[in-house]
Scaffold this motif. Structure first.
Motif, mmCIF file in Angstrom:
data_model
loop_
_atom_site.group_PDB
_atom_site.id
_atom_site.type_symbol
_atom_site.label_atom_id
_atom_site.label_comp_id
_atom_site.label_asym_id
_atom_site.label_seq_id
_atom_site.Cartn_x
_atom_site.Cartn_y
_atom_site.Cartn_z
ATOM 1 N N ARG A 24 0.838 -1.212 0.000
ATOM 2 C CA ARG A 24 0.000 0.000 0.000
ATOM 3 C C ARG A 24 0.868 1.255 0.000
ATOM 4 N NH1 ARG A 24 -1.315 3.613 3.564
ATOM 5 N NH2 ARG A 24 -0.608 2.480 5.402
ATOM 6 N N LYS A 25 1.899 1.275 0.848
ATOM 7 C CA LYS A 25 2.773 2.441 0.918
ATOM 8 C C LYS A 25 3.516 2.667 -0.392
ATOM 9 C CE LYS A 25 5.252 2.763 4.702
ATOM 10 N NZ LYS A 25 6.085 2.335 5.859
ATOM 11 N N LEU A 26 4.002 1.568 -0.983
ATOM 12 C CA LEU A 26 4.719 1.701 -2.243
ATOM 13 C C LEU A 26 3.797 2.201 -3.345
ATOM 14 C CD1 LEU A 26 7.244 1.356 -3.940
ATOM 15 C CD2 LEU A 26 6.611 -1.043 -4.265
ATOM 16 N N GLY A 27 2.544 1.709 -3.350
ATOM 17 C CA GLY A 27 1.586 2.173 -4.348
ATOM 18 C C GLY A 27 1.317 3.660 -4.221
ATOM 19 N N LEU A 81 3.380 5.875 -2.925
ATOM 20 C CA LEU A 81 4.596 6.585 -3.334
ATOM 21 C C LEU A 81 4.690 6.662 -4.852
ATOM 22 C CD1 LEU A 81 7.348 7.880 -2.825
ATOM 23 C CD2 LEU A 81 8.308 5.568 -2.656
ATOM 24 N N LYS A 82 4.463 5.538 -5.532
ATOM 25 C CA LYS A 82 4.549 5.525 -6.991
ATOM 26 C C LYS A 82 3.531 6.475 -7.603
ATOM 27 C CE LYS A 82 6.482 0.945 -7.947
ATOM 28 N NZ LYS A 82 6.246 -0.362 -8.609
ATOM 29 N N GLY A 83 2.305 6.471 -7.049
ATOM 30 C CA GLY A 83 1.275 7.353 -7.580
ATOM 31 C C GLY A 83 1.661 8.812 -7.455
ATOM 32 N N ALA A 84 2.212 9.172 -6.288
ATOM 33 C CA ALA A 84 2.612 10.559 -6.076
ATOM 34 C C ALA A 84 3.765 10.951 -6.993
ATOM 35 C CB ALA A 84 3.006 10.764 -4.610
ATOM 36 N N LEU A 85 4.709 10.046 -7.195
ATOM 37 C CA LEU A 85 5.844 10.352 -8.061
ATOM 38 C C LEU A 85 5.402 10.503 -9.514
ATOM 39 C CD1 LEU A 85 8.524 7.932 -6.567
ATOM 40 C CD2 LEU A 85 8.443 10.417 -6.318
ATOM 41 N N TYR A 108 7.156 11.151 2.525
ATOM 42 C CA TYR A 108 6.528 11.291 3.830
ATOM 43 C C TYR A 108 5.019 11.071 3.764
ATOM 44 C CZ TYR A 108 10.921 12.820 5.854
ATOM 45 O OH TYR A 108 12.221 12.861 6.294
ATOM 46 N N GLU A 109 4.387 11.542 2.701
ATOM 47 C CA GLU A 109 2.950 11.351 2.574
ATOM 48 C C GLU A 109 2.588 9.885 2.394
ATOM 49 O OE1 GLU A 109 1.472 13.852 -0.510
ATOM 50 O OE2 GLU A 109 2.153 15.705 0.457
ATOM 51 N N ALA A 110 3.474 9.121 1.796
ATOM 52 C CA ALA A 110 3.223 7.691 1.608
ATOM 53 C C ALA A 110 3.424 6.906 2.895
ATOM 54 C CB ALA A 110 4.128 7.135 0.523
ATOM 55 N N GLY A 111 4.021 7.549 3.913
ATOM 56 C CA GLY A 111 4.172 6.886 5.199
ATOM 57 C C GLY A 111 5.566 6.409 5.519
ATOM 58 N N TYR A 112 6.560 6.795 4.702
ATOM 59 C CA TYR A 112 7.937 6.420 5.016
ATOM 60 C C TYR A 112 8.487 7.421 6.025
ATOM 61 C CZ TYR A 112 7.645 3.249 1.062
ATOM 62 O OH TYR A 112 7.273 2.241 0.207
ATOM 63 N N GLY A 113 8.975 6.903 7.146
ATOM 64 C CA GLY A 113 9.411 7.780 8.216
ATOM 65 C C GLY A 113 10.604 8.636 7.861
ATOM 66 N N SER A 114 11.430 8.173 6.952
ATOM 67 C CA SER A 114 12.596 8.938 6.527
ATOM 68 C C SER A 114 12.945 8.503 5.116
ATOM 69 C CB SER A 114 13.779 8.693 7.464
ATOM 70 O OG SER A 114 14.239 7.361 7.328
ATOM 71 N N PRO A 115 13.646 9.341 4.370
ATOM 72 C CA PRO A 115 14.034 8.950 3.007
ATOM 73 C C PRO A 115 14.822 7.656 2.973
ATOM 74 C CG PRO A 115 14.365 11.299 3.324
ATOM 75 C CD PRO A 115 14.025 10.733 4.681
ATOM 76 N N SER A 116 15.643 7.399 4.011
ATOM 77 C CA SER A 116 16.466 6.191 3.997
ATOM 78 C C SER A 116 15.623 4.928 3.999
ATOM 79 C CB SER A 116 17.409 6.170 5.202
ATOM 80 O OG SER A 116 16.672 6.113 6.408
ATOM 81 N N ARG A 117 14.387 5.000 4.521
ATOM 82 C CA ARG A 117 13.548 3.805 4.571
ATOM 83 C C ARG A 117 13.225 3.289 3.178
ATOM 84 N NH1 ARG A 117 10.616 2.475 8.999
ATOM 85 N NH2 ARG A 117 10.122 0.664 7.711
ATOM 86 N N VAL A 118 12.924 4.173 2.268
ATOM 87 C CA VAL A 118 12.592 3.705 0.921
ATOM 88 C C VAL A 118 13.844 3.399 0.117
ATOM 89 C CG1 VAL A 118 12.479 5.969 -0.183
ATOM 90 C CG2 VAL A 118 11.117 4.093 -1.082
ATOM 91 N N TYR A 129 13.137 7.176 -10.556
ATOM 92 C CA TYR A 129 11.871 6.520 -10.886
ATOM 93 C C TYR A 129 10.860 7.552 -11.353
ATOM 94 C CZ TYR A 129 7.624 3.822 -10.570
ATOM 95 O OH TYR A 129 6.438 3.213 -10.883
ATOM 96 N N ARG A 130 10.806 8.659 -10.610
ATOM 97 C CA ARG A 130 9.874 9.726 -10.969
ATOM 98 C C ARG A 130 10.128 10.198 -12.400
ATOM 99 N NH1 ARG A 130 10.187 15.856 -8.529
ATOM 100 N NH2 ARG A 130 8.343 16.701 -9.538
ATOM 101 N N ALA A 131 11.390 10.253 -12.769
ATOM 102 C CA ALA A 131 11.744 10.718 -14.115
ATOM 103 C C ALA A 131 11.494 9.654 -15.176
ATOM 104 C CB ALA A 131 13.214 11.139 -14.145
#
Length: 287
Positions: A69-72, A74-78, A89-99, A114-116
């Motif tokens: 769910r979190k990855l989905g 994140l991908k949608g936002a990107l 952060y909106e996807a629920g990752y506590g810090s950039p290092s988590r993803v 990925y966004r690009a």
């Protein structure tokens, strides 16, 4: 099974209350990030029973459902062009290092790249006949970014385009490019079991790159378990994430994910099929 798929109707008379509890657990995962124990308490099941029945119903454990769910999100936002930090952060990752480090994320590249969608990258590719069959070899200016194996040229090209949808892809006839030609020869030699220097451009998360670097240190003719690789990179609890990073490897043979096996010595999975994995391992051991 997709976590968003419509669940099958259970026929048992006792299935109704259980079905309601599992559906409530799914809603709680959609709304927040409860631990398995917290989830079990809220729905009135033991943690082990909830884990088992949730997986049976949805094809994922509660933790895997939450990660998906979190990855989905994140991908949608990107894809919508959101700022990378805000999307994380909106996807629920506590810090950039988590993803960047979490193998479950499996973006296949950093969030910014990925966004690009590979935008700005020029990728040249060609097909080459090798000892293992037809291979698609793709390269950036920094090195080889993909080696895909298979008998269908159209399917191989489709895989490449799916990986880098916004890159500039240019097919080059074998031997017609001074930069690509020697790399094609090196790949063909490597796939034939010969020693060859193959420069690579490994596009992945920080965690994936650690795993892939560890794979390239495994001597020919030897294997390592997923747990051994996890310990080598300093993440002893990340055995499953190591397995996912191996599955995400795009550079066949040169990044030797075929040399990673289960703890009991069985082959485990392989992106290009277990028969090929066994064949390559047997060839390396014989040599």
């Amino acid at each position: 099974m997709n976590a968003n798929a419509e669940p099958a109707v259970l026929s048992s008379r006792r299935a109704g209350p259980l079905q309601d509890k599992l559906e409530r657990a799914r809603r709680l995962l959609d709304e927040g990030e409860p631990t398995l124990l917290e989830l079990a308490v809220q729905v009135g099941l033991s943690a082990s029973h909830l884990q088992r029945r949730f997986r049976a119903r949805y094809g994922l454990s509660p933790a895997e459902y939450l990660a998906q769910r979190k990855l989905g999100a994140l991908k949608g936002a990107l894809r919508e062009g959101r700022d990378v930090s805000a999307a994380l952060y909106e996807a629920g990752y506590g810090s950039p290092s988590r993803v960047y480090e979490d193998g479950a994320a499996r973006l296949g590249m950093t969030p910014a790249r990925y966004r690009a969608g590979g935008a700005g990258e020029r990728i040249r590719w060609s097909l080459v006949d090798t000892a293992l069959g037809t291979a698609l070899v793709a390269t950036t200016e920094r090195g080889i970014c993909a080696i895909e194996l298979g008998g269908d040229a159209a399917a191989l090209e489709a895989k490449l385009r799916a990986e880098f949808p916004r890159a500039t892809l240019e097919r080059v006839d074998a031997g017609r490019d001074d930069y690509l030609a020697p790399r094609l020869r090196a790949v063909a030699e490597a796939l034939a079991g010969k020693r060859a220097q193959v420069p690579v451009d490994l596009i992945g998360t920080a965690f994936q790159k650690k795993v892939w670097d560890a794979l390239m240190r495994i001597p020919r003719g030897q294997t390592r378990s997923y747990a051994e690789i996890a310990r080598e990179i300093g993440r002893p609890q990340a055995t499953r994430a190591v397995a996912r990073a191996c599955a995400a490897n795009r550079v066949a043979i040169v990044v030797p994910c075929h040399r990673v096996v289960r703890g009991d010595g069985s082959l485990g999975g392989y992106r290009w099929g277990l028969p090929l994995k066994q064949r390559v391992l047997e060839s390396e051991r014989a040599a």
